[in-house]
Design a protein around this motif. Structure first.
Motif, PDB file in Angstrom:
ATOM      1  N   GLY A   1       0.712  -1.376  -0.085  1.00 12.28           N
ATOM      2  CA  GLY A   1      -0.091   0.169  -0.092  1.00 12.28           C
ATOM      3  C   GLY A   1       1.006   1.285   0.074  1.00 12.28           C
ATOM      4  N   LEU A   2       0.352   2.406  -0.249  1.00  9.98           N
ATOM      5  CA  LEU A   2       0.570   3.803  -0.219  1.00  9.98           C
ATOM      6  C   LEU A   2       1.558   3.859   1.078  1.00  9.98           C
ATOM      7  CD1 LEU A   2       0.978   6.180  -1.916  1.00  9.98           C
ATOM      8  CD2 LEU A   2      -1.352   7.003  -0.881  1.00  9.98           C
ATOM      9  N   GLY A   3       2.714   4.693   0.773  1.00 10.94           N
ATOM     10  CA  GLY A   3       3.201   5.196   2.242  1.00 10.94           C
ATOM     11  C   GLY A   3       2.343   5.871   3.312  1.00 10.94           C
ATOM     12  N   GLY A   4       2.248   5.752   4.373  1.00 13.38           N
ATOM     13  CA  GLY A   4       1.360   6.019   5.418  1.00 13.38           C
ATOM     14  C   GLY A   4      -0.105   5.619   5.426  1.00 13.38           C
ATOM     15  N   ILE A   5      -0.434   4.721   4.846  1.00 17.82           N
ATOM     16  CA  ILE A   5      -1.465   3.833   4.779  1.00 17.82           C
ATOM     17  C   ILE A   5      -1.739   2.995   5.891  1.00 17.82           C
ATOM     18  CG2 ILE A   5      -0.899   1.791   3.657  1.00 17.82           C
ATOM     19  CD1 ILE A   5      -3.913   4.082   2.656  1.00 17.82           C
ATOM     20  N   GLY A   6      -0.742   2.784   6.832  1.00 19.48           N
ATOM     21  CA  GLY A   6      -0.821   2.149   7.741  1.00 19.48           C
ATOM     22  C   GLY A   6      -0.258   0.611   7.849  1.00 19.48           C
ATOM     23  N   LYS A   7       0.594   0.379   7.107  1.00 16.41           N
ATOM     24  CA  LYS A   7       1.284  -1.052   6.861  1.00 16.41           C
ATOM     25  C   LYS A   7       1.940  -1.555   8.067  1.00 16.41           C
ATOM     26  CE  LYS A   7       3.755   0.180   3.142  1.00 16.41           C
ATOM     27  NZ  LYS A   7       3.095   1.772   3.267  1.00 16.41           N
ATOM     28  N   THR A   8       2.937  -0.663   8.533  1.00 17.39           N
ATOM     29  CA  THR A   8       3.741  -0.829   9.689  1.00 17.39           C
ATOM     30  C   THR A   8       2.850  -1.008  10.698  1.00 17.39           C
ATOM     31  OG1 THR A   8       5.769   0.294   8.662  1.00 17.39           O
ATOM     32  CG2 THR A   8       5.555   0.039  11.158  1.00 17.39           C
ATOM     33  N   GLN A   9       1.906  -0.165  11.067  1.00 20.86           N
ATOM     34  CA  GLN A   9       0.873  -0.241  12.298  1.00 20.86           C
ATOM     35  C   GLN A   9       0.436  -1.552  12.233  1.00 20.86           C
ATOM     36  OE1 GLN A   9       0.965   1.529  14.849  1.00 20.86           O
ATOM     37  NE2 GLN A   9       2.644   2.782  14.157  1.00 20.86           N
TER      38      GLN A   9
ATOM     39  N   HIS B   1       6.402   6.862  13.768  1.00 22.40           N
ATOM     40  CA  HIS B   1       6.485   7.500  12.339  1.00 22.40           C
ATOM     41  C   HIS B   1       6.804   8.800  12.277  1.00 22.40           C
ATOM     42  CE1 HIS B   1       5.755   7.595   8.342  1.00 22.40           C
ATOM     43  NE2 HIS B   1       5.056   6.530   7.855  1.00 22.40           N
ATOM     44  N   PRO B   2       8.026   9.219  12.614  1.00 19.83           N
ATOM     45  CA  PRO B   2       8.165  10.659  12.957  1.00 19.83           C
ATOM     46  C   PRO B   2       8.170  11.501  11.741  1.00 19.83           C
ATOM     47  CG  PRO B   2      10.430   9.418  12.718  1.00 19.83           C
ATOM     48  CD  PRO B   2       9.098   8.380  12.684  1.00 19.83           C
ATOM     49  N   ASN B   3       7.969  10.949  10.661  1.00 21.66           N
ATOM     50  CA  ASN B   3       8.119  11.788   9.110  1.00 21.66           C
ATOM     51  C   ASN B   3       6.777  12.033   8.736  1.00 21.66           C
ATOM     52  OD1 ASN B   3      11.040  11.825   8.919  1.00 21.66           O
ATOM     53  ND2 ASN B   3      10.822   9.845   7.600  1.00 21.66           N
ATOM     54  N   PRO B   4       6.497  13.337   8.197  1.00 20.85           N
ATOM     55  CA  PRO B   4       5.018  13.932   8.113  1.00 20.85           C
ATOM     56  C   PRO B   4       4.791  13.054   6.745  1.00 20.85           C
ATOM     57  CG  PRO B   4       6.554  15.622   7.501  1.00 20.85           C
ATOM     58  CD  PRO B   4       7.263  14.496   8.373  1.00 20.85           C
ATOM     59  N   VAL B   5       3.486  13.246   6.062  1.00 19.39           N
ATOM     60  CA  VAL B   5       3.106  12.549   5.059  1.00 19.39           C
ATOM     61  C   VAL B   5       3.763  13.196   3.724  1.00 19.39           C
ATOM     62  CG1 VAL B   5       1.139  12.696   3.252  1.00 19.39           C
ATOM     63  CG2 VAL B   5       0.601  12.313   5.767  1.00 19.39           C
TER      64      VAL B   5
ATOM     65  N   THR C   1       7.146  11.454   3.776  1.00 17.09           N
ATOM     66  CA  THR C   1       7.098   9.966   3.493  1.00 17.09           C
ATOM     67  C   THR C   1       6.975   9.797   2.068  1.00 17.09           C
ATOM     68  OG1 THR C   1       5.849   9.731   5.524  1.00 17.09           O
ATOM     69  CG2 THR C   1       5.538   7.949   4.173  1.00 17.09           C
ATOM     70  N   TRP C   2       6.524  10.628   1.119  1.00 20.96           N
ATOM     71  CA  TRP C   2       6.317  10.177  -0.317  1.00 20.96           C
ATOM     72  C   TRP C   2       7.229  11.028  -0.976  1.00 20.96           C
ATOM     73  CZ3 TRP C   2       0.496  11.948   0.152  1.00 20.96           C
ATOM     74  CH2 TRP C   2      -0.195  10.549   0.591  1.00 20.96           C
ATOM     75  N   SER C   3       8.402  11.724  -0.404  1.00 23.40           N
ATOM     76  CA  SER C   3       9.463  12.373  -1.260  1.00 23.40           C
ATOM     77  C   SER C   3      10.349  11.655  -1.833  1.00 23.40           C
ATOM     78  CB  SER C   3       9.810  13.547  -0.331  1.00 23.40           C
ATOM     79  OG  SER C   3      10.705  13.075   0.707  1.00 23.40           O
ATOM     80  N   LEU C   4      10.592  10.678  -0.969  1.00 21.94           N
ATOM     81  CA  LEU C   4      11.832   9.669  -1.440  1.00 21.94           C
ATOM     82  C   LEU C   4      11.110   8.716  -2.713  1.00 21.94           C
ATOM     83  CD1 LEU C   4      14.700   8.571  -1.270  1.00 21.94           C
ATOM     84  CD2 LEU C   4      13.843   6.920   0.237  1.00 21.94           C
ATOM     85  N   SER C   5       9.990   8.635  -2.525  1.00 22.73           N
ATOM     86  CA  SER C   5       9.139   7.803  -3.791  1.00 22.73           C
ATOM     87  C   SER C   5       9.222   8.652  -4.999  1.00 22.73           C
ATOM     88  CB  SER C   5       7.811   7.266  -3.312  1.00 22.73           C
ATOM     89  OG  SER C   5       7.814   6.677  -2.283  1.00 22.73           O
ATOM     90  N   PHE C   6       8.805  10.097  -5.057  1.00 21.36           N
ATOM     91  CA  PHE C   6       8.897  10.753  -6.036  1.00 21.36           C
ATOM     92  C   PHE C   6      10.365  10.796  -6.672  1.00 21.36           C
ATOM     93  CE2 PHE C   6       5.327  13.238  -3.709  1.00 21.36           C
ATOM     94  CZ  PHE C   6       4.297  12.324  -4.159  1.00 21.36           C
ATOM     95  N   GLU C   7      11.283  11.085  -5.708  1.00 20.22           N
ATOM     96  CA  GLU C   7      12.619  11.326  -6.400  1.00 20.22           C
ATOM     97  C   GLU C   7      12.998   9.700  -7.077  1.00 20.22           C
ATOM     98  OE1 GLU C   7      15.213  12.081  -2.918  1.00 20.22           O
ATOM     99  OE2 GLU C   7      13.879  14.186  -2.434  1.00 20.22           O
TER     100      GLU C   7
ATOM    101  N   SER D   1       3.129   2.381  -4.932  1.00 21.58           N
ATOM    102  CA  SER D   1       1.706   2.592  -4.943  1.00 21.58           C
ATOM    103  C   SER D   1       1.286   3.944  -4.949  1.00 21.58           C
ATOM    104  CB  SER D   1       1.385   2.186  -3.336  1.00 21.58           C
ATOM    105  OG  SER D   1       1.671   0.615  -3.087  1.00 21.58           O
ATOM    106  N   LEU D   2       1.931   4.659  -5.763  1.00 18.18           N
ATOM    107  CA  LEU D   2       1.360   6.021  -6.139  1.00 18.18           C
ATOM    108  C   LEU D   2       0.232   6.021  -6.923  1.00 18.18           C
ATOM    109  CD1 LEU D   2       4.962   7.611  -6.842  1.00 18.18           C
ATOM    110  CD2 LEU D   2       3.503   7.767  -4.685  1.00 18.18           C
ATOM    111  N   VAL D   3      -0.025   4.995  -7.664  1.00 15.83           N
ATOM    112  CA  VAL D   3      -1.302   4.891  -8.432  1.00 15.83           C
ATOM    113  C   VAL D   3      -1.853   3.735  -8.221  1.00 15.83           C
ATOM    114  CG1 VAL D   3      -0.607   6.820 -10.302  1.00 15.83           C
ATOM    115  CG2 VAL D   3      -0.290   3.959 -10.691  1.00 15.83           C
TER     116      VAL D   3
END
Length: 823
Positions: free
Chosen positions: A203-211, A408-412, A415-421, A482-484
């Motif tokens: 799933g998308l980053g921040g969607i709750g996989k780790t939790q 999860h110290p990083n904001p949304v 969290t996605w910036s590395l994926s975009f890069e 999981s960006l789309v």
């Protein structure tokens, strides 16, 4: 020899303005301390040179009994109320500690996060409100002693994890929902098939996989003798965690620098032991972790990843955004508006409404909801305050993370910036598709936009014109994070917060460039808004409506934008949503006049469309001058004998017929018919439409004999040119059948009306008129049961039906000119 129970470790959380009352309580606790029943701790015991924050965390996390000394100063303290109390309640919810609120001074406690806990002194009467404070303290100590005795009677909880559990976080007491996901994971891991012993959560980053993985580990911990957690983001981090596990297992290779030796030793251990769970968190590069997976084993492997690609490595379960109700409940608990065990019903109706609205704005993304709850808790801005601020400064809030967040110290946004890069580095086409998708409605973005219309989407996407392989590869790279989402109906979907962050990081000038490209690419794909294309029209409509809003917001006026505005207005018009169609038709007319001139043919077309809308609404006085102006433009710019002139003549004549101005309508219809016959031919479908309209005029006048010839001729043309089962053919059948009904020629009317009904049912066009006319026919034939059944079909649920005897038969509506379609 009797064995005395170990002393209970006690932690006191208080505001420094209550120092005097805290010291009094400590004096009363001395007796328990001197008997070895408790060991007490508070922040005044921190020695010089010690890190006070770390010391507080250590003792707060190790204490079995936590006292919250409640006062107005405690409630106002961000550290006491927001950090110490929250952690205390978390440990209380997990069963790792007991929390007792002790009310020192009067304050408002309604809705406080600890309100569900029994407070001391007796009846939660504040200590300072007692006539004798000594009695209040004695009563408080008695309550504390009772809790201690209860704790001493509870045997230590059995755990199989004390020696080799390396779970990085405490159990999340706010974890909400995901029950179906957890059950799916459990079922998959406990199947007898070897391949299912490895489960992947994607799933998308921040969607709750780790939790979700963490909750699974805690929920089912008694089924495992060992639980290992590996953060598998990079090879170095993976190897570091495996080394730590090797030390916990006391493997001979634990001190070797050779990473391969360490990996092989752990694989060997996993293959020779049972009842273990290995969690590989953030394993976005599946190829990275394939070498550390044991070939044969009797344990369970659980991975979290952003990638949708699993190959034969694992069974995959995708986590999606939280449902509205779950997200609202989680947000209210995280914001400390609700207590841990409360349900959504415990919140006020207004709180529920606002929580749902915020959840909807944030697309149900758990990380974003956690950020929102933390912000509301820390700033006390309230739900409405946050919602208003988010609508003004969404990117700022998506970049803001609360304080002291360990899991999860990083904001949304981060969290996605590395994926975009990574996407930008690997695939420019994928990056461009991502940018374009950010400006669409989040759901059902048609793939054909990027294939059929790729030439209009800029130079980067030109390779898509020649080979769809490039598109598939680009989508694969986006699916890696999981960006789309690629749907089975050849559409793409994108989380709205991904859209927000992608969009807001594009310069304003470039934003307009992307929007203009989308409109130029999308407008040619729009099908004619006719019955034959209706399903595809409905499929495209949400995206077209979204683009329409962008056109109006960005003041875009080129041809394709006008086409899209007109197309959406026509869809609204055909759905009888006239109040939505009218401003769009007006905008089309304004843009056309400004860009092409008041005497341009497209202006005449825009006048026709707006006039027809007014006619449908019965606003004849507004429609007439528009049609007269359109007719004047046609006659001057084309010729008096052009088919488009005939279309406008038809529309103006129909308007006069509706107004009862039959003497003005008939010569216009006759002129339109003459033009159609000469310019298009006597057997053209448009000629049939004009014949149908002329016949309707005669029927309105009661001239049944004059109506029959044009109706028969229109039916013949349509059967030959459009086919016997076309909806327009059905309309002609209905009108001719109705004519015979009015002439009491029931034997001629019945087969025509039945055939018309069958055609309209097959083509999914309107059947109400046919049903009504058949009902009237059966009524006149004394077939009352059949008539009643059909009348009920045409007026479902009506409490005030007219007497069927007095009902009038219906003609199909007049047929307007052909200029209401996108050019």
């Amino acid at each position: 020899m009797s064995v005395h129970p170990s002393p209970i470790e006690l932690f006191i959380s208080y505001a420094h303005k209550d120092e005097v009352l805290k010291e009094e309580l400590v004096k009363y606790l001395k007796n328990l301390q001197q008997q070895g029943i408790i060991t007490g701790w508070h922040d005044r015991l921190i020695r010089p040179g010690q890190n006070w924050s770390i010391e507080i965390d250590i003792h707060l996390n190790s204490a079995s009994l936590i006292l919250l000394l409640i006062s107005i100063d405690f409630m106002a303290s961000q550290y006491c109320y927001g950090i110490e109390m929250r952690r205390a309640l978390e440990r209380n919810a997990n069963g790792n500690a007991r929390v007792i609120p002790i009310i020192l001074r009067p304050t408002d406690l309604k809705g406080a996060p600890f309100a569900h806990l029994q407070a001391l002194p007796q009846n939660a009467k504040p200590i300072t409100s007692w006539a004798q404070q000594d009695e209040a303290f004695v009563n408080t100590i008695a309550g504390i002693r009772a809790v201690i005795e209860e704790l001493q009677e509870i045997p230590p909880q059995r755990t199989n994890l004390s020696s080799i559990n390396n779970l990085p976080f405490e159990r999340n007491y706010l974890f909400t929902g995901r029950e179906e996901i957890l059950q799916d994971i459990y079922t998959s891991l406990h199947t007898d098939q070897f391949t299912a012993l490895t489960q992947m959560i994607s799933g998308l980053g921040g969607i709750g996989k780790t939790q979700t993985a963490l909750e699974y580990a805690y929920r089912y911990q008694d089924e495992y003798d060992s639980i290992f957690w590996v953060t598998a983001e990079t090879y170095e981090r993976t190897l570091s965690d495996l080394n730590a596990i090797a030390h916990r297992l006391h493997l001979p290779e634990q001190d070797q620098r050779d990473g391969t030796a360490v990996v092989n030793s752990i694989k060997s251990w996993l293959q020779t032991h049972t009842r273990w769970l290995l969690i590989l968190d953030n394993a976005d590069d599946v190829t990275l972790i394939t070498n550390i997976l044991p070939i044969r084993h009797q344990g369970h492997i659980l991975m979290t990843t952003r990638s949708h690609i699993t190959g034969r490595v694992a069974h995959r379960t995708e986590i999606k955004q939280m449902e509205l109700e779950q997200g609202a409940l989680f947000l209210l608990k995280r914001a400390m508006t609700l207590n841990i065990n409360d349900t959504l019903k415990e919140a006020s109706q207004e709180e529920q409404r606002l929580a749902r609205a915020i959840t909807d704005e944030l697309g149900g993304l758990p990380l974003a909801l956690d950020q929102a709850g933390a912000y509301i808790e820390e700033t006390r801005c309230g739900l409405q305050g946050y919602l208003t601020l988010y609508q003004q400064r969404n990117l700022d809030l998506l970049n803001h993370r609360g304080k002291l967040i360990a899991d999860h110290p990083n904001p949304v946004a981060t969290t996605w910036s590395l994926s975009f890069e990574k996407v930008q580095q690997n695939n420019p086409i994928a990056t461009e598709i991502l940018h374009l998708c950010a400006f669409f409605d989040a759901d059902a973005i048609p793939e054909e936009l990027f294939t059929i219309s790729a030439a209009k989407l800029g130079p980067i996407l030109k390779p898509l014109i020649r080979a769809s392989w490039h598109f598939d590869q680009a989508i694969s790279d986006l699916l890696d994070y999981s960006l789309v989402i690629r749907n089975a109906n050849h559409t793409l979907s994108m989380h709205r917060l991904v859209q927000v962050i992608v969009r807001e990081n594009i310069r304003k000038s470039d934003q307009k460039k992307y929007i203009e490209r989308i409109i130029k690419a999308f407008a040619p794909l729009l099908p004619p808004p006719e019955q034959a294309h209706w399903q595809k029209c409905l499929f495209f409509f949400p995206q077209a409506l979204h683009c329409t809003n962008l056109i109006l917001k960005w003041h875009i006026t080129f041809t394709e934008a006008n086409i899209m505005l007109r197309w959406v207005a026509l869809i609204f018009n055909r759905q009888a949503q006239y109040h939505l169609a009218e401003p769009l038709f007006q905008q089309v007319l304004t843009i056309t006049e400004q860009t092409l001139g008041s005497d341009h043919l497209d202006t005449a077309s825009a006048l026709n469309n707006l006039a027809e809308l007014y006619r449908y609404q019965g606003k004849y006085h507004l429609a007439e001058p528009l049609l007269q102006r359109a007719l004047s433009i046609d006659e001057q710019s084309l010729s008096p004998d052009h088919p488009d002139t005939a279309s406008t003549l038809n529309n103006l004549a129909n308007l006069y017929r509706y107004q009862g101005k039959f003497d003005l309508a008939e010569p216009l219809f006759q002129r339109a018919l003459s033009i159609d016959e000469q310019a298009l031919g006597p057997d053209h479908p448009h000629t049939a439409s004009t014949l149908n309209n002329l016949a309707n005029l005669y029927l309105s006048q009661g001239n049944f004999d004059l109506a029959e010839s044009p109706l028969l001729r229109a039916l013949s043309i349509r059967e030959q040119t459009l086919g016997p089962n076309n909806s327009a053919t059905g309309s002609s059948l209905n009108n001719l059948g109705l004519l015979y009904l009015k002439q009491n020629k029931f034997n001629l009317a019945e087969p025509l009306l039945q055939r018309a009904l069958s055609i309209h049912e097959q083509t999914l066009s309107s059947t109400a008129t046919n049903l009504h006319n058949l009902a009237v026919l059966y009524l006149n034939q004394n077939k009352f049961d059949l008539a009643e059944s059909l009348f009920q079909s045409t007026q479902p649920g009506s409490d005030n039906q007219k007497n069927p005897i007095n009902q009038q038969s219906n003609f199909t509506p007049p047929e307007s000119g052909k200029r209401d379609e996108p050019q």
